[in-house]
Design an enzyme around this catalytic site. Sequence first.
Site, PDB file in Angstrom:
ATOM      1  N   TYR B 112       0.815  -1.215   0.000  1.00 59.79           N
ATOM      2  CA  TYR B 112       0.000   0.000   0.000  1.00 59.79           C
ATOM      3  C   TYR B 112       0.850   1.267   0.000  1.00 59.79           C
ATOM      4  O   TYR B 112       0.622   2.158  -0.830  1.00 59.79           O
ATOM      5  CB  TYR B 112      -0.974   0.016   1.183  1.00 59.79           C
ATOM      6  CG  TYR B 112      -2.261  -0.757   0.959  1.00 59.79           C
ATOM      7  CD1 TYR B 112      -2.352  -1.783   0.023  1.00 59.79           C
ATOM      8  CD2 TYR B 112      -3.400  -0.471   1.696  1.00 59.79           C
ATOM      9  CE1 TYR B 112      -3.517  -2.489  -0.163  1.00 59.79           C
ATOM     10  CE2 TYR B 112      -4.575  -1.181   1.524  1.00 59.79           C
ATOM     11  CZ  TYR B 112      -4.624  -2.192   0.593  1.00 59.79           C
ATOM     12  OH  TYR B 112      -5.787  -2.886   0.413  1.00 59.79           O
ATOM     13  N   GLU B 119       1.653   6.583  -6.936  1.00 58.31           N
ATOM     14  CA  GLU B 119       0.596   7.447  -7.460  1.00 58.31           C
ATOM     15  C   GLU B 119       0.918   8.912  -7.223  1.00 58.31           C
ATOM     16  O   GLU B 119       0.824   9.749  -8.125  1.00 58.31           O
ATOM     17  CB  GLU B 119      -0.730   7.098  -6.795  1.00 58.31           C
ATOM     18  CG  GLU B 119      -1.296   5.759  -7.233  1.00 58.31           C
ATOM     19  CD  GLU B 119      -2.628   5.440  -6.558  1.00 58.31           C
ATOM     20  OE1 GLU B 119      -3.030   6.189  -5.648  1.00 58.31           O
ATOM     21  OE2 GLU B 119      -3.245   4.443  -6.950  1.00 58.31           O
TER      22      GLU B 119
END
Lengths: 308, 190
Positions: B112, B119
Amino acid sequence: MKHYEVEILDAKTREKLCFLDKVEPQATIAEIKNLFTKTHPQWYPARQSLRLDPKGKSLKDEDVLQKLPVGTTATLYFRDLGAQISWVTVFLTEYAGPLFIYLLFYFRVPFIYGHKYDFTSSRHTVVHLACICHSFHYIKRLLETLFVHRFSHGTMPLRNIFKNCTYYWGFAAWMAYYINHPLYTPPTYGAQQVKLALAIFVICQLGNFSIHMALRDLRPAGSKTRKIPYPTKNPFTWLFLLVSCPNYTYEVGSWIGFAIMTQCLPVALFSLVGFTQMTIWAKGKHRSYLKEFRDYPPLRMPIIPFLL
Amino acid sequence: WNPSFSPVHPFTVLPKHSWLPQYRFTFSTSCQQANTQKLTHRICVSLWAPTHVVPHPCISYSSVQSEDSVLLFVIAWTITEIIRYSFYTFSLLNHLPYLIKWARYTLFIVLYPMGVSGELLTIYAALPFVRQAGLYSISLPNKYNFSFDYYAFLILIMISYIPIFPQLYFHMIHQRRKILSHTEEHKKFE
């Protein structure tokens, strides 16, 4: 006269919270809630949910102890509804915001648009008209909250005020920003478009108000009775023939009128979101009517005649 | 360098609704392989389970595509999704190997943060191009009396990671504690 005993348990933990003895058989749930508050002052009556079954529906304040399916020792289950706030407070706050906020943009208060525009006035008539309509709308809502509406519930959860105010105040600011912008572009079809849209807006505002008055007259002051609404002599109420919640129908109509009048996309988006929410409410209301009244008029749809 | 998306990777148009709390539902839309021969703009809008809207301006400026940040999140999310879908598949077949369950609730600890960093770095790298091209932005005056600044929107998205990611991450950690210790107890009684 036999007195009842009432024990109140926590619905989740089954812990015994309170034991009331010598309760009158004619005592209402409201009175029992008041007695419960005495031993647990942090749980005022508005935030108490009492039920016969831990997972069942809440008992109403008007329910009488004697009439409930309980023995002389009644067991009630308690759930905390969380901090509560009155509907009137929420409505007044959420409607006062847009009224005030829109005017900040209309008067072009400093730090919104460039400094050369501070306190200037738009040269477009439609912008002034839009301010009048928007302000009228929210003044009407405030007055209805104070003098017209008769609420079924006294309170709602506290977090709703933050959610609701964010929605109303946020959209009001977003719409007002564009309508009152120095670079605002008036409607493509000019005065014709504005006149038509204004007519739609005014008719729908009158309609909406008529429905609110009709609903108020269904219910005597201080009561919580529910009856099927019917058309009255007022032609605006004839929409009841086709729709369960014509107040929402007229409300959507008003905003569509305002969107056409201002030719502003954020207004159209606000109308769309409002329409979605009101449709959900109308469908719920329609379902309740159908469940409660055997003889409910079959032609009626929730919010849009024949369609939705 | 041209990232070719693995055919195994479920970068397909699938609305996936998770049973998890509402802010964790996902869809992934097809982020078609940006063809370096075609000069077209693409926006990969992937709403990732468990995250949020992450517009990846996969502009066919090869400099954005070749950012290491793209590689970072592609790898992280590919592995995550493969494990996640295997988990769902095996669960539906009522034959879930402990390894898959363990992988799903453990590897996220590393994957994660990797994916989110990828991103964020990608969005950051794309910002100058967005500003320069005025991508997906509309300004006043126009007949719809509307404006949208994609650049500012991306900044807001990046800021929104600050409250959202920790909530998500700690929720998964909490789930891990609950689900993996539950299995431990079951194993003890077998």
